[in-house]
Design a protein around this motif. Structure first.
Motif, PDB file in Angstrom:
ATOM      1  N   ILE A   1       0.843  -1.204   0.000  1.00  0.00           N
ATOM      2  CA  ILE A   1       0.000   0.000   0.000  1.00  0.00           C
ATOM      3  C   ILE A   1       0.875   1.250   0.000  1.00  0.00           C
ATOM      4  O   ILE A   1       0.609   2.222  -0.728  1.00  0.00           O
ATOM      5  CB  ILE A   1      -0.955   0.001   1.218  1.00  0.00           C
ATOM      6  CG1 ILE A   1      -2.055  -1.044   1.035  1.00  0.00           C
ATOM      7  CG2 ILE A   1      -1.573   1.382   1.422  1.00  0.00           C
ATOM      8  CD1 ILE A   1      -3.045  -0.755  -0.073  1.00  0.00           C
TER       9      ILE A   1
ATOM     10  N   CYS B   1       2.117   1.892  -3.376  1.00  0.00           N
ATOM     11  CA  CYS B   1       1.073   2.488  -4.235  1.00  0.00           C
ATOM     12  C   CYS B   1       0.959   3.982  -3.981  1.00  0.00           C
ATOM     13  O   CYS B   1       0.803   4.776  -4.915  1.00  0.00           O
ATOM     14  CB  CYS B   1      -0.271   1.805  -3.983  1.00  0.00           C
ATOM     15  SG  CYS B   1      -0.380   0.120  -4.606  1.00  0.00           S
TER      16      CYS B   1
ATOM     17  N   THR C   1       3.082   1.342  -8.274  1.00  0.00           N
ATOM     18  CA  THR C   1       2.070   0.292  -8.340  1.00  0.00           C
ATOM     19  C   THR C   1       2.589  -0.969  -9.024  1.00  0.00           C
ATOM     20  O   THR C   1       2.164  -2.079  -8.688  1.00  0.00           O
ATOM     21  CB  THR C   1       0.816   0.788  -9.089  1.00  0.00           C
ATOM     22  OG1 THR C   1       1.204   1.307 -10.356  1.00  0.00           O
ATOM     23  CG2 THR C   1       0.105   1.872  -8.298  1.00  0.00           C
TER      24      THR C   1
ATOM     25  N   LYS D   1      -7.597  -4.659  -3.299  1.00  0.00           N
ATOM     26  CA  LYS D   1      -6.639  -3.714  -3.866  1.00  0.00           C
ATOM     27  C   LYS D   1      -6.159  -4.160  -5.242  1.00  0.00           C
ATOM     28  O   LYS D   1      -6.032  -3.328  -6.168  1.00  0.00           O
ATOM     29  CB  LYS D   1      -5.446  -3.554  -2.917  1.00  0.00           C
ATOM     30  CG  LYS D   1      -4.499  -2.420  -3.314  1.00  0.00           C
ATOM     31  CD  LYS D   1      -5.226  -1.078  -3.302  1.00  0.00           C
ATOM     32  CE  LYS D   1      -4.339   0.051  -3.802  1.00  0.00           C
ATOM     33  NZ  LYS D   1      -5.039   1.335  -3.807  1.00  0.00           N
TER      34      LYS D   1
ATOM     35  N   GLU E   1      -8.773  -3.429  -7.746  1.00  0.00           N
ATOM     36  CA  GLU E   1      -8.792  -1.991  -8.037  1.00  0.00           C
ATOM     37  C   GLU E   1      -7.713  -1.626  -9.057  1.00  0.00           C
ATOM     38  O   GLU E   1      -7.965  -0.869 -10.004  1.00  0.00           O
ATOM     39  CB  GLU E   1      -8.574  -1.216  -6.740  1.00  0.00           C
ATOM     40  CG  GLU E   1      -8.580   0.296  -6.902  1.00  0.00           C
ATOM     41  CD  GLU E   1      -8.192   1.014  -5.632  1.00  0.00           C
ATOM     42  OE1 GLU E   1      -7.436   2.007  -5.729  1.00  0.00           O
ATOM     43  OE2 GLU E   1      -8.618   0.581  -4.547  1.00  0.00           O
TER      44      GLU E   1
END
Length: 527
Positions: free
Chosen positions: A37, A40, A45, A68, A71
């Motif tokens: 995370i 990101c 990413t 996630k 997404e």
């Protein structure tokens, strides 16, 4: 019943807590997930994605990694892959954190990738029937009614005739403006399970609120909802509930339920009920106390801050012989009189305040020949399920161009001042507003302010109930109707001074407001 699919069984999600003893698989997964995370957030990413993918194998029950990763795939336009990942997550958890994004992705992709998603569902989901119930429920929560009903109909085609399926279809039809069809399905359920109070509650809502049909049976069904907490806030008393006994020598306590608008609507019957008792005490929201005291001088009116505030006192109070929630007043009124009538006016605003507001309004509206119209376009409570029931101020733009009308604000929701300013900047249309008037909490002054209006046009909020109770001509805007004519109709039974405009749930707001504008233009010419 709206969250109907959650009642399939008592399984608990495995993903609501992700911290266990140090060194456990879940804690390690959480650490890896947090690291990804952070990547990101820093824009890496591509480096985070392999970590999320590895977690699907090393910690398959750790559902945040699925969410996630889905997404990321969705943002990269790998839509079916994103949907498939969420379906895999569903096999481990059907908590909201999984099913809600799944429903949103399904809704967005449905027009273009329907067959592909159905193939994924068949290949991926272990319990397809349960999945479709959950998908239907979450689509319903987002007001995606046709899509929700579609999932129920697929279940029907597969031979699923469970109560859950029948109820799911009935709820969709009820919300889509087909109360008769919904009631038939509800009654079919009651033949199988006659004690289901949830179903009786929905029948009562269909007949009373949508069809304007009041009977002893459906008012009785409405009463039963007290048992299952459908009419909050819950109050516990040692004082017995009034069930229609002779109370001529008894003291009656009436306590509030549901929202502010409900309180206003229910007290319409108070003047018919209070003479039946030796004495009558009415508890209400604190903000309604001044208005109710003036309107019902023969009743002892007491404003309370909250049900929680009264909890201890309720269990040991001796100031009444019977008690009843406000919503029961219409039941007892109907039983006592044998007919159901709501007075056109039952609230009395403060005369001095009316005069004071008249002066302020005339200063802003120098053209006395103009019709003075107050508008309210949305509620304070704008959660995901309710948002489609309400308009935006932009939807009203065409109506607000009507000549011969001076428009005033009656919207009390947070952010109203900013909305008005942004609207005027974009459309060049000014809506008169008094920032010093707290329309949310000072309802006594708001009642005086509205009493200076010729007409109030509002979506379904307490503004409608207040204006109608004051005897002001009121047009209520409704979102769900079985037809598409958007014409002005009689409201039903509860708001005697109100009429309503209804649009089909699939229609754009602009169609409804064109109808409102035509009707308003005719009203101006006639007056």
């Amino acid at each position: 019943m709206a969250r109907r699919a959650r009642k399939i069984d008592n399984l608990k999600t495995t993903s609501t807590s992700h911290t266990t003893n140090k060194g456990s698989k879940t804690e390690l997964a959480q650490q890896a997930y947090n690291k990804a995370i952070d990547m990101c957030k820093m824009g890496y990413t591509d480096k985070a994605k392999p970590i999320f993918e590895s977690l699907l194998t090393s910690a398959p029950e750790f559902t945040p990694s699925y969410i996630k990763l889905a997404e990321l795939e969705f943002n990269n336009k790998n839509y079916l892959k994103a949907f498939a990942i969420l379906c895999y997550a569903y096999n481990y958890s059907y908590a909201d954190e999984v099913t809600k994004p799944l429903a949103k992705v399904f809704y967005e992709l449905r027009p273009h990738l329907y067959e592909g998603m159905n193939t994924i569902i068949k290949k991926t989901i272990k319990n397809i029937s349960q999945f479709r119930h959950h998908l239907s429920s979450d689509l319903f929560e987002c007001s995606c009614l046709e899509e929700s009903l579609e999932q129920i109909e697929i279940l029907e085609e597969s031979g699923d005739t469970s109560i859950l399926t029948i109820a799911g279809k009935a709820i969709c039809l009820q919300k889509m403006g087909h109360p008769e069809e919904a009631i038939n399905l509800y009654k079919k359920i009651l033949k199988k399970e006659p004690m289901l109070t949830d179903i009786k509650w929905n029948i009562a809502l269909c007949e009373i609120q949508i069809m304007g049909k009041v009977t002893k049976e459906n008012l009785g069904y409405y009463r039963e909802a007290l048992k299952i907490g459908k009419r909050p806030p819950l109050r516990k008393f040692t004082i017995p509930l009034w069930n229609g006994e002779d109370i001529m020598c008894k003291r009656l306590l009436i306590y509030p339920e549901q929202g502010i608008g409900d309180e206003i609507r229910f007290v319409a019957h108070l003047n018919n009920i209070s003479p039946l008792a030796k004495s009558c005490t009415l508890e209400c929201a604190k903000k309604l106390e001044p208005l109710f005291k003036r309107s019902f001088p023969n009743v002892k009116v007491t404003g309370i801050l909250s049900a929680e505030f009264m909890q201890e006192y309720d269990l040991k109070r001796t100031d009444a012989d019977f008690c009843t929630p406000m919503g029961e007043l219409r039941y007892h009124d109907f039983i006592n009189q044998g007919v159901y009538k709501t007075p056109k006016k039952f609230l009395i605003a403060d005369k001095d305040k009316i005069g004071s507001w008249k002066q302020k309004i005339e200063q802003l509206s120098p053209n006395n020949s103009n019709l003075k119209v107050a508008i309210c376009w949305r509620s304070q409570n704008m959660n995901e399920r309710r948002i489609k029931s309400y308009s935006t101020l932009k939807d009203w733009a065409e109506l607000l161009k009507t000549e011969g009308v001076t428009f005033f604000n009656a919207n009390y929701a947070d952010g109203t001042v900013d909305e008005l300013a942004a609207f005027e900047k974009e459309y060049g249309i000014h809506i008169n507003n008094f920032p010093e008037l707290n329309q949310k909490d000072d309802l006594d002054s708001t009642a005086a302010y509205l009493s200076n209006m010729d007409l109030v046009i509002s979506v379904g909020t307490a503004v409608c109930e207040l204006a109608s109770g004051l005897g002001i001509k009121t047009w209520r805007i409704e979102n769900f109707s079985p037809n598409k004519d958007c014409s002005l109709k009689k409201h039903g039974f509860d708001l005697a001074s109100a009429m309503r405009f209804e649009k089909h749930y699939s229609q754009d707001w602009s169609e409804l407001f064109l109808s409102v504008k035509r009707t308003l233009h005719n009203y101006i010419n006639d007056n």
